[in-house]
Design an enzyme around this catalytic site. Structure first.
Site, PDB file in Angstrom:
ATOM      1  N   LYS A 148       0.830  -1.198   0.000  1.00 27.10           N
ATOM      2  CA  LYS A 148       0.000   0.000   0.000  1.00 27.10           C
ATOM      3  C   LYS A 148       0.873   1.259   0.000  1.00 27.10           C
ATOM      4  CE  LYS A 148      -3.732  -0.103   2.407  1.00 27.10           C
ATOM      5  NZ  LYS A 148      -4.556  -0.243   3.591  1.00 27.10           N
ATOM      6  N   ARG A 199      -3.463   2.952   8.661  1.00 26.31           N
ATOM      7  CA  ARG A 199      -3.777   1.650   8.054  1.00 26.31           C
ATOM      8  C   ARG A 199      -2.540   0.776   7.942  1.00 26.31           C
ATOM      9  NH1 ARG A 199      -8.230   2.428   3.683  1.00 26.31           N
ATOM     10  NH2 ARG A 199      -8.759   4.600   3.940  1.00 26.31           N
ATOM     11  N   GLY A 212      -8.312  -6.918   4.668  1.00 26.41           N
ATOM     12  CA  GLY A 212      -9.217  -7.084   5.806  1.00 26.41           C
ATOM     13  C   GLY A 212      -8.628  -7.829   6.990  1.00 26.41           C
ATOM     14  N   MET A 260      -5.841  -7.065   8.853  1.00 25.97           N
ATOM     15  CA  MET A 260      -5.265  -6.261   9.934  1.00 25.97           C
ATOM     16  C   MET A 260      -6.150  -5.045  10.212  1.00 25.97           C
ATOM     17  SD  MET A 260      -1.229  -6.601   9.203  1.00 25.97           S
ATOM     18  CE  MET A 260      -1.275  -6.554   7.439  1.00 25.97           C
ATOM     19  N   ARG A 264      -3.870  -1.600  -5.655  1.00 27.50           N
ATOM     20  CA  ARG A 264      -3.050  -2.814  -5.543  1.00 27.50           C
ATOM     21  C   ARG A 264      -3.446  -3.728  -6.688  1.00 27.50           C
ATOM     22  NH1 ARG A 264      -6.211  -4.377  -0.092  1.00 27.50           N
ATOM     23  NH2 ARG A 264      -8.186  -4.870  -1.034  1.00 27.50           N
ATOM     24  N   HIS A 303      -2.820 -42.313   1.585  1.00 25.85           N
ATOM     25  CA  HIS A 303      -3.309 -43.134   0.480  1.00 25.85           C
ATOM     26  C   HIS A 303      -4.453 -42.459  -0.257  1.00 25.85           C
ATOM     27  CE1 HIS A 303      -5.956 -46.273  -1.191  1.00 25.85           C
ATOM     28  NE2 HIS A 303      -4.812 -46.785  -1.607  1.00 25.85           N
ATOM     29  N   SER A 326      15.355 -41.017  -8.508  1.00 25.11           N
ATOM     30  CA  SER A 326      14.098 -40.273  -8.448  1.00 25.11           C
ATOM     31  C   SER A 326      13.807 -40.016  -6.978  1.00 25.11           C
ATOM     32  CB  SER A 326      12.974 -41.070  -9.096  1.00 25.11           C
ATOM     33  OG  SER A 326      11.776 -40.347  -8.966  1.00 25.11           O
ATOM     34  N   CYS A 330       9.454 -37.745  -7.740  1.00 23.17           N
ATOM     35  CA  CYS A 330       8.123 -38.306  -7.972  1.00 23.17           C
ATOM     36  C   CYS A 330       7.267 -38.274  -6.715  1.00 23.17           C
ATOM     37  CB  CYS A 330       8.216 -39.717  -8.533  1.00 23.17           C
ATOM     38  SG  CYS A 330       9.057 -40.856  -7.422  1.00 23.17           S
ATOM     39  N   TYR A 333      13.639 -33.687 -14.307  1.00 23.55           N
ATOM     40  CA  TYR A 333      12.182 -33.715 -14.471  1.00 23.55           C
ATOM     41  C   TYR A 333      11.471 -33.766 -13.129  1.00 23.55           C
ATOM     42  CZ  TYR A 333      12.339 -38.751 -13.499  1.00 23.55           C
ATOM     43  OH  TYR A 333      12.522 -39.960 -12.903  1.00 23.55           O
TER      44      TYR A 333
HETATM   45  C1  PEP Z   1       7.650 -41.200  -2.196  1.00 24.60           C
HETATM   46  O1  PEP Z   1       7.917 -41.766  -1.142  1.00 24.60           O
HETATM   47  O2  PEP Z   1       7.828 -39.997  -2.376  1.00 24.60           O
HETATM   48  C2  PEP Z   1       7.074 -41.964  -3.316  1.00 24.60           C
HETATM   49  C3  PEP Z   1       6.853 -41.379  -4.474  1.00 24.60           C
HETATM   50  O3  PEP Z   1       6.701 -43.224  -3.051  1.00 24.60           O
HETATM   51  P1  PEP Z   1       5.339 -43.624  -2.321  1.00 24.60           P
HETATM   52  O4  PEP Z   1       4.550 -42.384  -2.148  1.00 24.60           O
HETATM   53  O5  PEP Z   1       4.679 -44.600  -3.180  1.00 24.60           O
HETATM   54  O6  PEP Z   1       5.830 -44.187  -1.044  1.00 24.60           O
END
Ligand code: PEP
Ligand code: MG
Length: 926
Positions: free
Chosen positions: A53, A123, A132, A134, A373, A491, A816, A883, A903
Site C-alpha cells: 500500500k 492503516r 481485511g 489487519m 493494488r 493413500h 528419483s 516423484c 524432471y
Molecule cells: C515417495 O515416497 O515420495 C514416493 C513417491 O513413493 P510412495 O509415495 O509410493 O511411497
C-alpha cells in the site's frame, strides 16, 4: 473463523521464491518514515520496506494521481517492534512529527488544531496485500475540541459529530479492545447505536441529528471508561501512537496468521503503517466512497467493475450496512466524477500493468485515490487477464506467465461449484485440501455402498476414517473422497489426485461411525445417503447438495466439446504453449493405468516418472491373487501365485507402453508394506479363506505373522524384493515381456523403460535387485530376439540414500526423489497422521507449509541437494527426477529447477500446473 475471514481466505496458492529474515534491531536502517504527497520519498519498487500500500501510494503520488498526502512507517519498524518488547526505535517519534508537519503545511491544517484540524487514517500495509486481515483507524485527530473546529470549517456539524462517533467506535474497538465478549454478544458500540435508533424510532444512521450524535459520543465514552477503566484519549498524539501500535500488533492477530498460512506469507515480512490525511466521502450528496477493479476479478473480462455509496465512509461499503450501487450508476449520479474515475482506471492499468483494485473517495465533487493494488482474482480471471493484457501489449509473455499463480490453472480444469449456491451452503467442517475441485453427492461409508449407489445413478462422496486399497473401486465410483484421518500424501490423497478426484483428508473434527452409519461434524449429524459437498481446493465441508459441473477444458480434451467453441480452452492452450517454450524442466506423470497415462498425455505429460505397481493389484480378482501370494507359506506357494499375477501385470505394462507412445515409462517395483493388501475385518477375511480354499485360522495366523508395529518402516520397498526375489523376478519378467511384445510388429513402439527400485539405503541393496533385473532382461531379450532400451535406477527416499548417493550412483542410471518418504523419514513424522496436530502447528507458525505438500526446502531440501551433488560426483550425467507429491507443488518445483533436476513427475491433473510452474521457475531464476 469469522465470515469475512472465510470469504477472503480462499485457496489460491502463491509461489514465494524468496523470503527475507526479520530485521533485528542491530541491522535496521535509520530512515523509518517515507512521505508521499508533494514530496515523495518512495516508489512502487519499495514494497519490502513500505508494504504494497505504501509503495503504491508513493508511486501514485509521483505520477500525479490525486492522493491525499501522508507517510509510511516502514516494515523494518514492525520487526523492531516485535524484537524489542513492542517499543519503537528512538528516532521514530521525531521523524513522525516532521512528517505530520509536512502534511500540515501542504494542506494548511493542523493536527490537534482548534480551527482547521487535520484528521488522518492509520492503516496497515504488508508486502503482499492481506485484505481485511489487519486493523485500520479512520478520522484520527478528533477530540472534544477539534470536533468543533471541524464542524465550523466544514459548515456541517452533523458531519463532524458523525466522524467523531465513528472514530471513538473504531478506536474503542481496535485500540482499546472494547468488543463483544462472546460469539452470542453484539458489538457493544453497535448495540448502543441500535438502542438509540429504536428509542428515536428511526431507521438509518443518517436519520440521527447532531444532538443525537453528541449523545452517542457521550455514551460511547462512558462505555469505554466502564470497560477499560481509562478515558478515551483526548491527546491526538496519544491517539496516533495507540493506533500505530494496534496496527503493528494486528500483524499477529489470528486472522492475519491464518491468512499468511493460506498464502505462504512469511511471518518475518511484517507490516508497514500508513498515516494519511483523511478525505471525506460523507461530506454531503456530492461526496462518495467506493472500491473499483479495472477488470472483472471474477471472470477476468475487461469491464469496469466496482461499487460505491454516496455520502458515506469506506467502512460503510465493507460493513454492508447500506447496499452499494454498481459503479456504472455513478455516471448518472456524479457524471464528472465518473469520467475522472474512468481516466484513473486507464492510467492505473497502463502504469501498473496489471489489473488494479483501487479505493476512491469523492469529497465535494473532487476525486481522491486512497489505495491501489494488484487485484485479487479467481484462477480463471488470472489466466484471462494475463493472456489479454499480453495481447494488449501491457505485459510481455514472460511477465504474463509469472502473473498467473500456477495453481490457478487448476480452476480451469476441475469441476466447479455454482458460486451462488456455495454462498448459501452451511459449512460443517474443514480438513486438508488434498484433491482440488468441487464434489457433491450422497454419503457412502463403504466402497460397496459407493459402487451400488452409482450403479443406481446416484452421485456419492465416499466418507471414510481412512482409505485402503480395498476402497479403490469405491473411490473410482465417487465424486469425491473425505477422510477424517491422514495427510495430503496419505493413500486417499495420492490415489484421489491421480484419479483427478476431489479429496479432503484429515478432517479431524469429523467423526465417522461405521456401525451407526453416521457422520458427525460439530452439532450436525448426517446419515448414510444424506447429501454432503466438499471443496478439495479449500478443504471446506458443506452440508447438503451444491450443484457443480465439468470444466470446459476437460470436455475439450476428452472430445466432448469442440476446441473452437471454448474461449477457456483457448486461454488454457495459450498459457501452456508459452510455458513449454520457457521451461527447461521436463514434466512427467505418476500414472498406474493406461487411462491415467492417456489423461496425463492429453495434459502434456512427457513420460511416466512413477508407476506404483502395487496399485495395479488393487482391483478385481488381482487383489485375491495378490493376497494369496502374500499369505503363501513358502516359496513354492508364492511362485504359484506370482505366476498367476504375471499375465495381468504384463497386460498392464503393454497398456502403459502403448498409452505413452514411446515416451519414457518408469516402473517401480513393489513397495508397500504387505499388510496394506490384507483385509482388516473378519467377514472379509473369512470370505478370503473360502476363496483361497484355506482354513480361516491359516489366514489369521499369516496375518499375525506379518504384523509389524511400524509397517511404514518395516518390510517394504526393496526389502520385499530382497527377501522374496521371486517377486522382483516376476515383475521384471512381466515388464520385459510387455516391452518385447510392443516393440515388435507393424505398430511397434520404441520402448524407453526405466525400472526403479524403492526405499534403497545401501548400495548393496540396489546391487542385489539390479542383478535380478539384468538377468531377466537378458533372458527375455534373448528369447524374443529383441533389444530393449532400459535403465535401472533407484528412489532416493531415506536419508541414508541421500547421504551415500555417491556410492549408490555407481549402481544407478537414475535417481528419483521419493520426497513423501524422504520427508517422513527425515522429519520422523508419519505421512498418514498429520491431522491430530497439524492445526496447532500451523497456528503456532511452526510449519509455514504442510511439509508433505510443499517441500521442506531447508531440511529435506538439503538432503536432496546433497544427493544431487554426490550423485553427479560419481556419475555426471545421472538422470535426476522427483516423484513425491511435491512434484506437483509450484514452490517445490521452483526448488527442483534451482537444484538442477531433469524432471518432475506428478499426478495427471497437476501436469498443467507443473508445466506452468516449471516455466515460472526458469523465468524467476534466470
Ligand atoms: C515417495 O515416497 O515420495 C514416493 C513417491 O513413493 P510412495 O509415495 O509410493 O511411497
Ligand atoms: Mg515412497
Amino acid at each position: 473463523m469469522s465470515k469475512t475471514t472465510k470469504a477472503v481466505v480462499k485457496k489460491q496458492a502463491k509461489t514465494k521464491a524468496s523470503t527475507t529474515k526479520r530485521t533485528a534491531n542491530k541491522s535496521v536502517s535509520t530512515n523509518f518514515v517515507y512521505a508521499f504527497g508533494k514530496k515523495t520519498d518512495g516508489n512502487a519498487t519499495m514494497r519490502d520496506l513500505l508494504g504494497g500500500k505504501g509503495a503504491n501510494l508513493a508511486e501514485m503520488a509521483s505520477i500525479g494521481l490525486p492522493v491525499p498526502p501522508g507517510f509510511t512507517i516502514s516494515t523494518e519498524v514492525c520487526g523492531y517492534y516485535y524484537d524489542n518488547g513492542k517499543t519503537y526505535p528512538a528516532s521514530l517519534s521525531k521523524s513522525v512529527l516532521k512528517a505530520i508537519k509536512q502534511i500540515e503545511s501542504q494542506l494548511g491544517k493542523s493536527f490537534g488544531g482548534r480551527s482547521n484540524p487535520l484528521l488522518v487514517s492509520v492503516r496497515s500495509g504488508a508486502r503482499d496485500s492481506m485484505p481485511g486481515m489487519m486493523d485500520t483507524i479512520l478520522n484520527l485527530g478528533l477530540n472534544d475540541v477539534t470536533v468543533e473546529g471541524l464542524a465550523k470549517i466544514s459548515g456541517n456539524s452533523r458531519f463532524a459529530w458523525d466522524c467523531y462517533r465513528r472514530f471513538i467506535q473504531m478506536y474503542g474497538d481496535v485500540v482499546m479492545g472494547v468488543q463483544a465478549r462472546s460469539e452470542e454478544e453484539e458489538d457493544p458500540f453497535h448495540e448502543i447505536l441500535e438502542k438509540m435508533k429504536r428509542k428515536l424510532k428511526v431507521e438509518t444512521d443518517s436519520d440521527l441529528s447532531t444532538e443525537n450524535l453528541k449523545a452517542l459520543v457521550d455514551q460511547y465514552k462512558s462505555l469505554i471508561r466502564k470497560r477499560t477503566r481509562s478515558a478515551f484519549p483526548q491527546d491526538v498524539f496519544e491517539q496516533l501512537w495507540g493506533a500505530t501500535s494496534a496496527v503493528f500488533s494486528s500483524w499477529r492477530n489470528e486472522r492475519a496468521i491464518l491468512y499468511r498460512q493460506q498464502y505462504a506469507i512469511p511471518a518475518e515480512w511484517g507490516t508497514a503503517v500508513n498515516i494519511q490525511a483523511m478525505v471525506f466521502g460523507n461530506a454531503g450528496d456530492d461526496s462518495a466512497t467506493g472500491v473499483a477493479f479495472t477488470r472483472d476479478p471474477a471472470n477476468g473480462e475487461k469491464v469496469f467493475y466496482g461499487e460505491y455509496l454516496i455520502n458515506a465512509q469506506g467502512e460503510d461499503v465493507v460493513a454492508g450496512v447500506r447496499t452499494p450501487n454498481a459503479i456504472a450508476k455513478l455516471a448518472d449520479e456524479l457524471p464528472q466524477s465518473y469520467r475522472d474515475l474512468e481516466k484513473v482506471r486507464n492510467k492505473l492499468e497502463k502504469h501498473f500493468k496489471d489489473m488494479q483494485d483501487f479505493e476512491f473517495t469523492i469529497e465535494g465533487g473532487r476525486l481522491f485515490i486512497l489505495q491501489t493494488r494488484n487485484g485479487k482474482r479467481t484462477g480463471l480471471a488470472a489466466v484471462r487477464i494475463a493472456v489479454e493484457m499480453q495481447r494488449e501489449r501491457l505485459m510481455s509473455q514472460e511477465t504474463a506467465l509469472l502473473k498467473i499463480p500456477a495453481e490457478s490453472i487448476d480452476s480451469l480444469l476441475v469441476p466447479v461449484f455454482d458460486p451462488k449456491a456455495l454462498k448459501a451452503a452451511p459449512i460443517i467442517g474443514k480438513g486438508l485440501p488434498a484433491g482440488p475441485g468441487a464434489a457433491t453427492g450422497r454419503i457412502a461409508f463403504t466402497a460397496a455402498t459407493a459402487e451400488a449407489e452409482t450403479r443406481k445413478g446416484n452421485k456419492v462422496v465416499l466418507c471414510r476414517n481412512e482409505t485402503s486399497p480395498d476402497d479403490l473401486k469405491g473411490m473410482l465410483h465417487s465424486q469425491g473422497i473425505l477422510t477424517s484421518r491422514g495427510g495430503v500424501s496419505s493413500h486417499a490423497a495420492l490415489v484421489a489426485r491421480q484419479l483427478g478426484k476431489v479429496c479432503i483428508c484429515g478432517a479431524s473434527e469429523v467423526v465417522i461411525n461405521y456401525d451407526k452409519k453416521t457422520l458427525t461434524a460439530g452439532k450436525v449429524v448426517l446419515k448414510e445417503g444424506d447429501y454432503i459437498s466438499i471443496d478439495g481446493s479449500t478443504g471446506l465441508i458443506y452440508k447438503g447438495m451444491i450443484e457443480s459441473a465439468d470444466s470446459e477444458v476437460k470436455r475439450v480434451l476428452e472430445g466432448g466439446l469442440k476446441a473452437n467453441k471454448s474461449y477457456t480452452y483457448e486461454l488454457f492452450q495459450t498459457v501452456m504453449s508459452w510455458a513449454d517454450k520457457h521451461r527447461t524442466l521436463n514434466v512427467r506423470t505418476n500414472a498406474d493405468t493406461p487411462a491415467m497415462a492417456k489423461q496425463a498425455v492429453a495434459f502434456g505429460a512427457e513420460g511416466i516418472g512413477l508407476c506404483r505397481t502395487e496399485h495395479m493389484f488393487f482391483d478385481g480378482e488381482r487383489i485375491d491373487i495378490m493376497r494369496q501370494m502374500i499369505l503363501a507359506a513358502d516359496e513354492v506357494q508364492r511362485r504359484s501365485a506370482l505366476k498367476k499375477l504375471l499375465p495381468f501385470q504384463k497386460k498392464d505394462f503393454v497398456g502403459l507402453f502403448k498409452a505413452m507412445e514411446g515416451r519414457p515409462v518408469t516402473i517401480r517395483l513393489l513397495d508397500p508394506p504387505l499388510h496394506e493388501f490384507l483385509p482388516h475385518d473378519d467377514v472379509v477375511r473369512r470370505q478370503l479363506a473360502e476363496k483361497l480354499g484355506v482354513p480361516f485360522d491359516f489366514v489369521i495366523d499369516r496375518i499375525k505373522a506379518l504384523h509389524e508395529e511400524n509397517p511404514m518402516l518395516g518390510c517394504r520397498g526393496c526389502r520385499l524384493g530382497i527377501i522374496y526375489p521371486e517377486i522382483t523376478e516376476m515383475q521384471a519378467r512381466a515388464l520385459f515381456e510387455a516391452a518385447a511384445q510392443v516393440s515388435k510388429g507393424k505398430k511397434a513402439i520404441k520402448i524407453k523403460a526405466e525400472i526403479m527400485i524403492p526405499l534403497v539405503g545401501f548400495r548393496a541393496e540396489l546391487a542385489d535387485q539390479l542383478a535380478i533385473v539384468h538377468r531377466v532382461a537378458a533372458e527375455v531379450m534373448k528369447k524374443h530376439k529383441v533389444k530393449i532400451d532400459y535403465l535401472v535406477g533407484t528412489m532416493i527416499e531415506v536419508p541414508r540414500a541421500a547421504i551415500t548417493a555417491d556410492e549408490i550412483a555407481h549402481e544407478a542410471d537414475f535417481f528419483s526423489f521419493g520426497t513423501n518418504d524422504l520427508t517422513q523419514t527425515t522429519l520422523g513424522l508419519s505421512r498418514d497422521d498429520m491431522g491430530l496436530f497439524y492445526d496447532q502447528y500451523q497456528s503456532k507458525e511452526i510449519y509455514n507449509q504442510n511439509p508433505f505438500a510443499s517441500l521442506d526446502q531447508t531440511g529435506v531440501g538439503k538432503l536432496v541437494e546433497l544427493a544431487v551433488e554426490r550423485g553427479r560426483q560419481t556419475k555426471p550425467n545421472i538422470k535426476l527426477g522427483i516423484c513425491g507429491e511435491h512434484a506437483g507443488d509450484p514452490m517445490s518445483i521452483d526448488f527442483c529447477h534451482r537444484t538442477g533436476l531433469n524432471y518432475v513427475s506428478c499426478s495427471p491433473p497437476r501436469v498443467p500446473i507443473a508445466r506452468l510452474a516449471a516455466a515460472q521457475a526458469r523465468l524467476r531464476n534466470k
